[in-house]
Design a protein around this motif. Structure first.
Motif, PDB file in Angstrom:
ATOM      1  N   LYS A  72      -4.193   3.983   8.460  1.00 15.54           N
ATOM      2  CA  LYS A  72      -3.344   3.083   7.740  1.00 15.54           C
ATOM      3  C   LYS A  72      -4.010   2.210   7.001  1.00 15.54           C
ATOM      4  O   LYS A  72      -3.313   1.865   5.897  1.00 15.54           O
ATOM      5  N   GLY A  73      -4.961   1.639   7.564  1.00 13.58           N
ATOM      6  CA  GLY A  73      -5.886   0.634   6.939  1.00 13.58           C
ATOM      7  C   GLY A  73      -6.596   1.144   5.632  1.00 13.58           C
ATOM      8  O   GLY A  73      -6.661   0.599   4.643  1.00 13.58           O
ATOM      9  N   THR A  74      -7.070   2.408   5.725  1.00  6.77           N
ATOM     10  CA  THR A  74      -7.652   3.012   4.628  1.00  6.77           C
ATOM     11  C   THR A  74      -6.787   3.265   3.474  1.00  6.77           C
ATOM     12  O   THR A  74      -6.896   3.111   2.447  1.00  6.77           O
ATOM     13  N   GLU A  75      -5.345   3.545   3.912  1.00  7.34           N
ATOM     14  CA  GLU A  75      -4.281   3.708   2.750  1.00  7.34           C
ATOM     15  C   GLU A  75      -4.167   2.559   1.988  1.00  7.34           C
ATOM     16  O   GLU A  75      -4.202   2.416   0.818  1.00  7.34           O
ATOM     17  N   GLN A  76      -4.187   1.315   2.546  1.00  4.34           N
ATOM     18  CA  GLN A  76      -4.040  -0.028   2.100  1.00  4.34           C
ATOM     19  C   GLN A  76      -5.174  -0.250   1.091  1.00  4.34           C
ATOM     20  O   GLN A  76      -5.108  -0.905   0.047  1.00  4.34           O
ATOM     21  N   HIS A  99      -4.775   1.400  -2.264  1.00  6.95           N
ATOM     22  CA  HIS A  99      -3.786   0.661  -3.060  1.00  6.95           C
ATOM     23  C   HIS A  99      -4.478  -0.363  -3.718  1.00  6.95           C
ATOM     24  O   HIS A  99      -4.253  -0.771  -4.754  1.00  6.95           O
ATOM     25  N   LEU A 100      -5.397  -1.071  -2.821  1.00  2.00           N
ATOM     26  CA  LEU A 100      -6.078  -2.312  -3.552  1.00  2.00           C
ATOM     27  C   LEU A 100      -7.138  -1.612  -4.467  1.00  2.00           C
ATOM     28  O   LEU A 100      -7.180  -2.539  -5.536  1.00  2.00           O
TER      29      LEU A 100
END
Length: 145
Positions: free
Chosen positions: A122-126, A129-130
């Motif tokens: 989940k953190g890497t998906e964010q 987006h960044l």
């Protein structure tokens, strides 16, 4: 005049520029009884060389090497071997997870790692987006300049 020459030869001697003949003159001068009082301090130096020439080694030199050391080397090798044998400890076989933990503990650890992996994704998906936001922003900034 001779005393003046001797003083010059002594200076040359200590500067290491005398010849063999000049050194012989100095040795001969200091081996005599008529040495100037201010030069008497050098008498033992030059007399030493004449005395040292006469010294001879009188002990007999052994031509065969002694072999006693071989006996002591073998004794030392046996001592080291016995020391190692006394303190030898066999390495235990490697411990597996099944030997160390119960199946319930292994399953709960797997669940914890799965939860950790899910949150990490989940953190890497964010971050993805960044990264897209940064690319878009850079496009607008480069168009305006």
């Amino acid at each position: 005049m001779e005393l003046h020459n001797i003083e010059k030869l002594i200076e040359k001697y200590f500067e290491a520029t005398t010849t063999v003949a000049e050194e012989e003159i100095l040795k001969k001068y200091f081996s005599e009884d008529k040495v100037a009082p201010h030069l008497e301090q050098y008498t033992p130096l030059f007399n030493y060389f004449t005395i040292a020439k006469e010294e001879r080694f009188t002990k007999q030199v052994p031509l065969k090497p002694r072999r006693n050391y071989l006996k002591w080397v073998s004794v030392a090798a046996i001592a080291v071997f016995m020391f190692g044998l006394y303190f030898y400890q066999p390495i235990p076989p490697p411990v597996t997870l099944a030997d160390e933990y119960t199946p319930e503990e292994i399953e709960s650890a797997k669940e914890a790692f799965a939860l950790l992996a899910m949150n990490f994704n989940k953190g890497t998906e964010q971050l993805y987006h960044l990264d897209e936001f940064e690319k878009t922003t850079n496009k607008f900034l480069t168009k305006n300049n």
